[in-house]
Design a protein around this motif. Sequence first.
Motif, mmCIF file in Angstrom:
data_model
loop_
_atom_site.group_PDB
_atom_site.id
_atom_site.type_symbol
_atom_site.label_atom_id
_atom_site.label_comp_id
_atom_site.label_asym_id
_atom_site.label_seq_id
_atom_site.Cartn_x
_atom_site.Cartn_y
_atom_site.Cartn_z
ATOM 1 N N HIS A 16 0.819 -1.217 0.000
ATOM 2 C CA HIS A 16 0.000 0.000 0.000
ATOM 3 C C HIS A 16 0.855 1.270 0.000
ATOM 4 O O HIS A 16 0.416 2.311 -0.497
ATOM 5 N N ILE A 17 2.070 1.187 0.507
ATOM 6 C CA ILE A 17 2.996 2.312 0.358
ATOM 7 C C ILE A 17 3.363 2.466 -1.116
ATOM 8 O O ILE A 17 3.433 3.582 -1.639
ATOM 9 N N TYR A 18 3.565 1.348 -1.795
ATOM 10 C CA TYR A 18 3.858 1.389 -3.235
ATOM 11 C C TYR A 18 2.679 1.974 -4.013
ATOM 12 O O TYR A 18 2.862 2.804 -4.905
ATOM 13 N N ILE A 19 1.461 1.559 -3.660
ATOM 14 C CA ILE A 19 0.271 2.109 -4.323
ATOM 15 C C ILE A 19 0.166 3.608 -4.050
ATOM 16 O O ILE A 19 -0.149 4.387 -4.948
ATOM 17 N N GLU A 23 0.051 6.340 -7.054
ATOM 18 C CA GLU A 23 -1.121 7.199 -7.240
ATOM 19 C C GLU A 23 -0.863 8.658 -6.873
ATOM 20 O O GLU A 23 -1.491 9.548 -7.441
ATOM 21 N N MET A 24 0.051 8.910 -5.971
ATOM 22 C CA MET A 24 0.301 10.295 -5.555
ATOM 23 C C MET A 24 1.451 10.958 -6.298
ATOM 24 O O MET A 24 1.420 12.172 -6.512
ATOM 25 N N PHE A 25 2.469 10.187 -6.662
ATOM 26 C CA PHE A 25 3.684 10.803 -7.188
ATOM 27 C C PHE A 25 4.082 10.325 -8.585
ATOM 28 O O PHE A 25 4.886 10.981 -9.234
ATOM 29 N N THR A 29 3.589 9.148 -14.893
ATOM 30 C CA THR A 29 4.818 8.554 -15.430
ATOM 31 C C THR A 29 4.772 7.030 -15.362
ATOM 32 O O THR A 29 4.782 6.356 -16.381
ATOM 33 N N ARG A 30 4.699 6.498 -14.199
ATOM 34 C CA ARG A 30 4.681 5.029 -13.998
ATOM 35 C C ARG A 30 3.271 4.464 -14.076
ATOM 36 O O ARG A 30 3.081 3.313 -14.468
ATOM 37 N N GLY A 31 2.285 5.259 -13.727
ATOM 38 C CA GLY A 31 0.892 4.806 -13.710
ATOM 39 C C GLY A 31 0.418 4.138 -14.990
ATOM 40 O O GLY A 31 -0.170 3.047 -14.931
ATOM 41 N N PRO A 32 0.645 4.736 -16.153
ATOM 42 C CA PRO A 32 0.179 4.112 -17.395
ATOM 43 C C PRO A 32 0.787 2.727 -17.659
ATOM 44 O O PRO A 32 0.167 1.892 -18.300
ATOM 45 N N LYS A 33 1.981 2.479 -17.135
ATOM 46 C CA LYS A 33 2.614 1.167 -17.313
ATOM 47 C C LYS A 33 1.999 0.121 -16.391
ATOM 48 O O LYS A 33 1.964 -1.058 -16.706
ATOM 49 N N VAL A 34 1.519 0.570 -15.234
ATOM 50 C CA VAL A 34 0.950 -0.347 -14.251
ATOM 51 C C VAL A 34 -0.543 -0.559 -14.502
ATOM 52 O O VAL A 34 -1.037 -1.690 -14.465
ATOM 53 N N PHE A 35 -1.261 0.529 -14.744
ATOM 54 C CA PHE A 35 -2.710 0.469 -14.939
ATOM 55 C C PHE A 35 -3.012 0.504 -16.442
ATOM 56 O O PHE A 35 -3.469 1.497 -16.983
ATOM 57 N N ALA A 50 -6.426 10.449 -8.397
ATOM 58 C CA ALA A 50 -5.485 9.379 -8.069
ATOM 59 C C ALA A 50 -4.732 9.698 -6.777
ATOM 60 O O ALA A 50 -4.518 8.819 -5.941
ATOM 61 N N ALA A 51 -4.340 10.950 -6.614
ATOM 62 C CA ALA A 51 -3.624 11.352 -5.393
ATOM 63 C C ALA A 51 -4.498 11.135 -4.165
ATOM 64 O O ALA A 51 -4.007 10.706 -3.113
ATOM 65 N N ASN A 52 -5.779 11.404 -4.294
ATOM 66 C CA ASN A 52 -6.709 11.177 -3.190
ATOM 67 C C ASN A 52 -6.775 9.688 -2.848
ATOM 68 O O ASN A 52 -6.725 9.308 -1.677
ATOM 69 N N GLN A 53 -6.858 8.855 -3.863
ATOM 70 C CA GLN A 53 -6.848 7.404 -3.635
ATOM 71 C C GLN A 53 -5.535 6.973 -2.993
ATOM 72 O O GLN A 53 -5.520 6.121 -2.104
ATOM 73 N N GLY A 54 -4.431 7.540 -3.454
ATOM 74 C CA GLY A 54 -3.129 7.210 -2.891
ATOM 75 C C GLY A 54 -3.043 7.548 -1.414
ATOM 76 O O GLY A 54 -2.468 6.801 -0.622
#
Length: 120
Positions: A16-19, A23-25, A29-35, A50-54
């Motif tokens: 959850h720290i990784y999530i 989602e926050m930072f 950049t990395r989000g499109p590769k993961v999601f 996404a930052a709120n979810q993070g």
Amino acid sequence: MEIVSKILIGVVALEHIYILYLEMFAWTTRGPKVFKNFPKELFPKTVSLAANQGLYNGFLSAGLIWSLLINDAIWSKNVAYFFLGCVIVAGIYGAISASKRIFVVQALPAILALLATLFA
């Protein structure tokens, strides 16, 4: 079994720290590769969502880490039960509403940690 429980709780907290980080930072950049199921053109438009979810994922990891730092065994387990339950509910909801993969990635590790904690 207590050591297994604590290790699994730590794994769920780290996940959850990784999530939170994604989602926050690293949403654009990395989000499109993961999601990969999420349209790429929506990443810039959904940064604040996404930052709120993070942030919520950060609260889940904070609660799990807190459970590992509590000296009283009963209180520690009860806090772990609560936060693992929250992760499980979020994982089940995510699997129903977004992607079945979320159950395996998010809910299943928390279920294993909860079972280990119940039997510790």
